[in-house]
Motif scaffolding. Structure first.
Motif, PDB file in Angstrom:
ATOM      1  N   TRP A 192      66.294  89.424 -27.166  1.00 55.69           N
ATOM      2  CA  TRP A 192      66.976  89.338 -25.781  1.00 55.69           C
ATOM      3  C   TRP A 192      68.272  90.145 -25.880  1.00 55.69           C
ATOM      4  CZ3 TRP A 192      64.732  87.398 -21.748  1.00 55.69           C
ATOM      5  CH2 TRP A 192      63.624  86.647 -21.775  1.00 55.69           C
ATOM      6  N   ILE A 193      69.015  90.004 -26.734  1.00 55.98           N
ATOM      7  CA  ILE A 193      70.374  90.707 -26.639  1.00 55.98           C
ATOM      8  C   ILE A 193      70.009  92.407 -26.239  1.00 55.98           C
ATOM      9  CG2 ILE A 193      72.144  91.532 -28.471  1.00 55.98           C
ATOM     10  CD1 ILE A 193      72.241  88.946 -29.634  1.00 55.98           C
ATOM     11  N   PRO A 194      69.361  92.965 -27.498  1.00 55.40           N
ATOM     12  CA  PRO A 194      69.213  94.406 -26.695  1.00 55.40           C
ATOM     13  C   PRO A 194      68.754  94.470 -25.109  1.00 55.40           C
ATOM     14  CG  PRO A 194      68.305  94.313 -28.909  1.00 55.40           C
ATOM     15  CD  PRO A 194      68.522  92.757 -28.148  1.00 55.40           C
ATOM     16  N   ASN A 198      72.113  99.773 -17.308  1.00 54.27           N
ATOM     17  CA  ASN A 198      71.537  99.946 -16.007  1.00 54.27           C
ATOM     18  C   ASN A 198      72.391  99.832 -14.881  1.00 54.27           C
ATOM     19  OD1 ASN A 198      68.525 101.307 -16.189  1.00 54.27           O
ATOM     20  ND2 ASN A 198      68.904 100.249 -17.912  1.00 54.27           N
ATOM     21  N   LEU A 199      72.879  98.380 -14.623  1.00 56.67           N
ATOM     22  CA  LEU A 199      73.647  98.064 -13.686  1.00 56.67           C
ATOM     23  C   LEU A 199      74.948  98.762 -13.589  1.00 56.67           C
ATOM     24  CD1 LEU A 199      72.970  94.354 -13.771  1.00 56.67           C
ATOM     25  CD2 LEU A 199      71.816  95.939 -12.301  1.00 56.67           C
ATOM     26  N   CYS A 200      75.600  98.967 -14.674  1.00 57.54           N
ATOM     27  CA  CYS A 200      76.798  99.855 -14.735  1.00 57.54           C
ATOM     28  C   CYS A 200      76.432 101.446 -14.167  1.00 57.54           C
ATOM     29  CB  CYS A 200      77.368  99.744 -16.103  1.00 57.54           C
ATOM     30  SG  CYS A 200      78.091  98.202 -16.470  1.00 57.54           S
ATOM     31  N   LEU A 201      75.484 101.899 -14.793  1.00 57.05           N
ATOM     32  CA  LEU A 201      75.281 103.300 -14.393  1.00 57.05           C
ATOM     33  C   LEU A 201      74.788 103.503 -12.889  1.00 57.05           C
ATOM     34  CD1 LEU A 201      73.314 104.560 -17.562  1.00 57.05           C
ATOM     35  CD2 LEU A 201      75.309 105.173 -16.872  1.00 57.05           C
ATOM     36  N   PHE A 202      74.058 102.587 -12.292  1.00 56.93           N
ATOM     37  CA  PHE A 202      73.586 102.529 -10.742  1.00 56.93           C
ATOM     38  C   PHE A 202      75.005 102.732 -10.140  1.00 56.93           C
ATOM     39  CE2 PHE A 202      69.425 100.523 -11.652  1.00 56.93           C
ATOM     40  CZ  PHE A 202      68.926 101.754 -11.929  1.00 56.93           C
ATOM     41  N   GLY A 222      75.029 108.709 -12.710  1.00 54.73           N
ATOM     42  CA  GLY A 222      74.509 107.228 -13.166  1.00 54.73           C
ATOM     43  C   GLY A 222      73.067 107.172 -13.152  1.00 54.73           C
ATOM     44  N   ILE A 223      72.380 107.086 -11.855  1.00 49.85           N
ATOM     45  CA  ILE A 223      71.286 106.978 -11.649  1.00 49.85           C
ATOM     46  C   ILE A 223      70.335 107.902 -12.589  1.00 49.85           C
ATOM     47  CG2 ILE A 223      69.081 107.073  -9.899  1.00 49.85           C
ATOM     48  CD1 ILE A 223      71.211 106.208  -7.974  1.00 49.85           C
ATOM     49  N   VAL A 224      70.567 109.112 -12.763  1.00 46.73           N
ATOM     50  CA  VAL A 224      69.850 110.014 -13.611  1.00 46.73           C
ATOM     51  C   VAL A 224      69.768 109.906 -14.964  1.00 46.73           C
ATOM     52  CG1 VAL A 224      70.016 112.473 -14.295  1.00 46.73           C
ATOM     53  CG2 VAL A 224      70.269 112.090 -11.817  1.00 46.73           C
ATOM     54  N   ILE A 225      71.210 109.445 -15.465  1.00 47.86           N
ATOM     55  CA  ILE A 225      71.283 108.884 -16.955  1.00 47.86           C
ATOM     56  C   ILE A 225      70.325 107.777 -17.089  1.00 47.86           C
ATOM     57  CG2 ILE A 225      72.883 108.119 -18.518  1.00 47.86           C
ATOM     58  CD1 ILE A 225      75.154 109.662 -17.229  1.00 47.86           C
ATOM     59  N   ALA A 226      70.528 106.804 -16.207  1.00 45.33           N
ATOM     60  CA  ALA A 226      69.805 105.712 -16.484  1.00 45.33           C
ATOM     61  C   ALA A 226      68.296 105.876 -16.439  1.00 45.33           C
ATOM     62  CB  ALA A 226      69.898 104.694 -15.151  1.00 45.33           C
ATOM     63  N   VAL A 275      69.659  96.176 -19.542  1.00 48.94           N
ATOM     64  CA  VAL A 275      69.966  95.692 -18.210  1.00 48.94           C
ATOM     65  C   VAL A 275      71.438  96.112 -17.689  1.00 48.94           C
ATOM     66  CG1 VAL A 275      69.871  93.911 -16.483  1.00 48.94           C
ATOM     67  CG2 VAL A 275      67.984  94.125 -18.153  1.00 48.94           C
ATOM     68  N   VAL A 276      72.498  95.418 -18.383  1.00 45.43           N
ATOM     69  CA  VAL A 276      73.821  95.671 -18.077  1.00 45.43           C
ATOM     70  C   VAL A 276      74.208  97.065 -18.120  1.00 45.43           C
ATOM     71  CG1 VAL A 276      76.331  95.216 -19.019  1.00 45.43           C
ATOM     72  CG2 VAL A 276      74.560  93.456 -19.027  1.00 45.43           C
TER      73      VAL A 276
END
Length: 817
Positions: free
Chosen positions: A494-496, A504-508, A514-518, A501-502
């Motif tokens: 769960w921690i990874p 991904n949200l930050c990159l979006f 950020g979307i490309v990196i994600a 998820v966090v």
């Protein structure tokens, strides 16, 4: 656990009865305000008014409402009789002017186009149906099909009172004149619907012979069809009403006369008044029946001792003004002297006397019962425990009682729907009080069970304790606790995931970069998960091979990643452990087989000497009988020991696989016949009768002839030893397909056991197991075991079935191609 006291059981039963009575009373009072009575045209709903409570039935609104409906039916009946009857009798040859009949509610012009048919022809035509043909006409064909002249009808006297009596005028004899007029236009060609003339007019003509253009043809066809269908409907109603209002079937008496152009017609259901009435005071006759109505419009007279008003009678007659001129007399009465007939008046009187006198008293008793019910409810609710303590879950107990409550409610809804759908004869309204009482009783069982059950659980403080919701909450809590106890798994899973998820949200939120990196990170995670699953797939394949017997299979650890390496090494260790266990087991089995073989060989050598010396002794001339007996016993036991040794060696070889199998094509039927021949003397000695049946003369199988003979020998010996003397042994051979669809030959042998079979079919094929538990018969207990193992070694099947003392063996082999 406290139990329900007897007095509380009685109190609860009394509450059920009170609830049923309250429902019965309320519905009884309601049913008393609306009753269903069967009349001439089916069921009618009538209302009982409170104002009639102190009145006699004949003075009530109920009686007069029934009378009003009957009066309307009788006026309708006379209107129909005037169409179908002559001199008070049905006349099938009576003529009908179809145009005047169709327009009987209006005034016809002086000259009109019509056709005249007999009543019988119109009725038969309506019953068989009207058929039209679509045909194309040229002008010449139209002129040839239609008449050159139109026939018109003129009524000599069309001035009868009432304003709309052309139909009555058309029915007078010698009151119409027919004349023809030349067509003033040439009929057009085209497509027209032609009526198939099943019947002709009274003068033998068809419709096309009466008109000269298509408009007149279509209108006259329409009038003929409408007149026939209306007349058929009236004819069907005529039979019902005439039968219902017969003198012997109805309490209603009627006498209606009408005068048209000086001719008087009489319609009545009183035979004494159907003929000459000179000297009879008709009004006095009807007054003597009880309740009567007399109406004569041209004399402006209306007399009655009922609540029916003159304008009501006038409105009924106006509805059928085409059948009632002003010169009529209407006498209607109800025979209230004992009501000799069981009609709607009789039903009304029964319902009136059933409901009206008791409505107030029952309503008072209803309130008293309701008060007692509430009082008992409070008393029982305050008691320590109403029902016995129960381990049933709270929600289940509630649901059970709610279902009980829903049963009568569902029945009530269904009854209401059926009533609305006019299934009145199926559900009689007067029976509703009984239905309501039963429904209320059942509903109250569920209601009190629900209320008292909840109250008791509250008193025992077990409402929440016995709740399924509590059990689910506790179960969810334990699940969460158990899950969180596995800290290593939670941390690694769960921690990874949350961290990913966090990220991904930050990159979006950064934007396109950020979307490309994600997306790039997501691809890397996907590749990682794919490799993990690929590793697990290779491990699963090795596990499958180990499961199928390949214990030497290994997982290649060099191509694996992360924790899959530890998993693979564990699987390899398991395979090695299974391999060692198998090797040890095989060595033990071989050692045991060798031991049995060697010991048997060592026993066989001295045993052979014993048998030979016993044989030599038997050849000597021994005079002592007891010595002869001892020698015979030695001979029997030594032979038995020899057989046991041979069977033991053979069983050992078979179980260790140390036998050679040479499969060949064998005629199975011939082999069985030979075996029966060789064992015939043994069968006779044992008192057995073999019966062999085969569904084919020759059945070839694939087996080892020597070993198959050994199988059959063991089976036949087993039968001779253990079958009940004096019985039949059934041998059967047939071919069939096995579960895999492969064709096989099956041979079965069945007999009745002499001893009771106290073992299962599986145990009989084990080593040293015999059906004779006392072991007083010959045999080593290895015969069936050897037979089964030899059969299986040849690729066959071996099955034993027991049914009481019935013993049956079935062996099967592949059929040779």
């Amino acid at each position: 656990m406290l139990k329900k006291p007897i007095n509380f059981k009685i109190l609860i039963l009394v509450q059920h009865v009170l609830a049923a009575f309250v429902a019965f009373a309320l519905v009884f009072v309601f049913a008393g305000t609306s009753i269903i009575i069967s009349g001439a045209k089916g069921d009618y709903s009538y209302t009982l008014y409170e104002s009639d409570r102190n009145r006699a039935y004949e003075d009530s609104y109920l009686f007069n409402n029934i009378l009003g409906n009957n009066l309307a039916d009788v006026i309708r009946l006379i209107a129909i009789r005037s169409q179908l009857e002559t001199a008070g009798e049905y006349d099938s040859e009576k003529t009908i002017d179809v145009t005047a009949y169709v327009n009987r509610g209006t005034t016809l012009p002086g000259d009109y186009v019509t056709a005249v048919y007999t009543v019988a022809d119109l009725l038969k035509w309506a019953q068989s149906g009207f058929t039209y043909e679509t045909r194309n006409f040229t002008e010449e064909e139209s002129r040839s099909f239609l008449s050159e002249r139109t026939t018109y009808t003129h009524l000599k006297n069309n001035l009868m009172s009432g304003g709309m009596n052309s139909y009555l005028s058309s029915g007078l004899s010698d009151n119409s004149v027919a004349f023809t007029v030349s067509g003033n236009s040439i009929p057009s060609g085209g497509t027209h619907n032609i009526l198939v003339s099943r019947y002709q007019t009274t003068d033998g003509r068809n419709i096309e012979d009466l008109v000269s253009n298509w408009e007149e043809y279509s209108l006259l066809c329409s009038n003929v069809e409408e007149a026939a269908k209306t007349l058929l409907y009236n004819f069907e109603e005529y039979g019902k009403l005439l039968s219902y209002y017969g003198y012997q079937s109805s309490n209603l008496r009627y006498y209606i006369s009408r005068t048209i152009n000086g001719s008087t017609s009489v319609y009545t259901n009183i035979s004494e008044l159907s003929g000459e009435t000179t000297g009879i005071d008709i009004k006095s006759v009807f007054e003597a029946y009880g309740r009567y109505i007399y109406y004569c419009p041209y004399e402006l007279k209306y007399e009655t001792n009922t609540l029916i008003k003159e304008n009501v009678v006038r409105s009924f007659l106006k509805t059928y003004s085409y059948a009632y001129p002003d010169q009529i007399k209407v006498y209607v009465a109800v025979d209230t002297i004992g009501y000799p007939c069981s009609d709607d008046f009789y039903q009304g009187k029964s319902s009136f006397t059933k409901y009206m006198p008791y409505r107030t008293q029952i309503l008072i008793l209803c309130f008293v019962a309701a008060f007692i019910y509430i009082l008992l409810f409070i008393i029982t609710l305050k008691s320590p425990l109403v029902v016995s303590g129960s381990s049933i879950k709270t929600e289940i107990a509630c649901l059970k009682n709610i279902i009980i409550m829903a049963v009568p409610l569902g029945a009530f809804v269904m009854a209401s729907v059926l009533t609305q759908m006019s299934y009145m004869k199926m559900i009689r309204l007067e029976n509703f009080p009984v239905y309501a009482a039963l429904g209320a009783f059942v509903f109250n069982v569920g209601f009190l069970g629900l209320i008292y059950g909840i109250a008791d659980k509250v008193k025992e403080k077990s409402l929440w304790k016995d709740s399924i919701l509590r059990m689910l909450i506790i179960g969810a809590k334990n699940l969460i606790l158990t899950t969180t106890d596995n800290g290593n798994v939670i941390i690694r899973t769960w921690i990874p995931y949350i961290f990913f998820v966090v990220i991904n949200l930050c990159l979006f939120k950064i934007g396109l970069a950020g979307i490309v990196i994600a997306a790039f990170l997501d691809i890397l995670i996907g590749i990682y998960l794919y490799r993990q699953n690929l590793d697990r797939d290779s491990i699963i394949k090795v596990i499958e091979r180990i499961k199928n017997g390949d214990v030497k299979s290994k997982v290649d650890v060099s191509s694996l990643h992360s924790d899959n390496i530890a998993l693979a090494e564990a699987v390899n260790s398991i395979g090695e452990g299974i391999e060692k266990a198998v090797d040890t087991s095989m060595k033990d089995e071989k050692l045991k087989a060798d031991l049995i073989t060697n010991v048997s060989h060592d026993i066989k050598t001295p045993l052979t000497s014993i048998i030979n010396y016993v044989d030599l002794i038997k050849r000597e001339d021994i005079g002592n009988e007891r010595v002869i007996e001892y020698v015979n016993i030695l001979d029997q036991k030594s032979q038995k020991l020899k057989k046991l040794t041979e069977d033991l060696v053979e069983a050992s070889k078979i179980s260790s696989g140390n036998i050679s199998i040479e499969l060949s094509k064998i005629d199975f039927v011939e082999l069985i016949n030979q075996t029966i021949g060789e064992f015939f003397e043994k069968f006779e000695k044992s008192g057995l009768t073999p019966i062999f049946k085969a569904n084919e003369k020759n059945i070839s199988i694939v087996a080892d002839a020597r070993h198959l003979w050994r199988v059959l020998e063991n089976l036949f010996n087993n039968t001779c030893k253990y079958a009940f003397p004096g019985t039949r042994v059934y041998l059967e051979m047939y071919t069939a397909e096995d579960k895999e669809g492969k064709k096989k030959a099956f041979f079965s042998i069945k007999n009745i056991s002499a001893k009771e079979l106290n073992v299962s079919a599986e145990e009989l094929t084990k080593k040293f197991i015999r059906g004779d538990e006392s072991r007083t018969t010959e045999g080593s207990g290895l015969g069936l075991s050897i037979a089964k193992n030899l059969t299986i070694a040849q690729g066959g099947t071996f099955d034993i079935r027991l049914d009481g003392d019935l013993f049956k063996v079935i062996i099967g082999f592949d059929i040779a191609e």
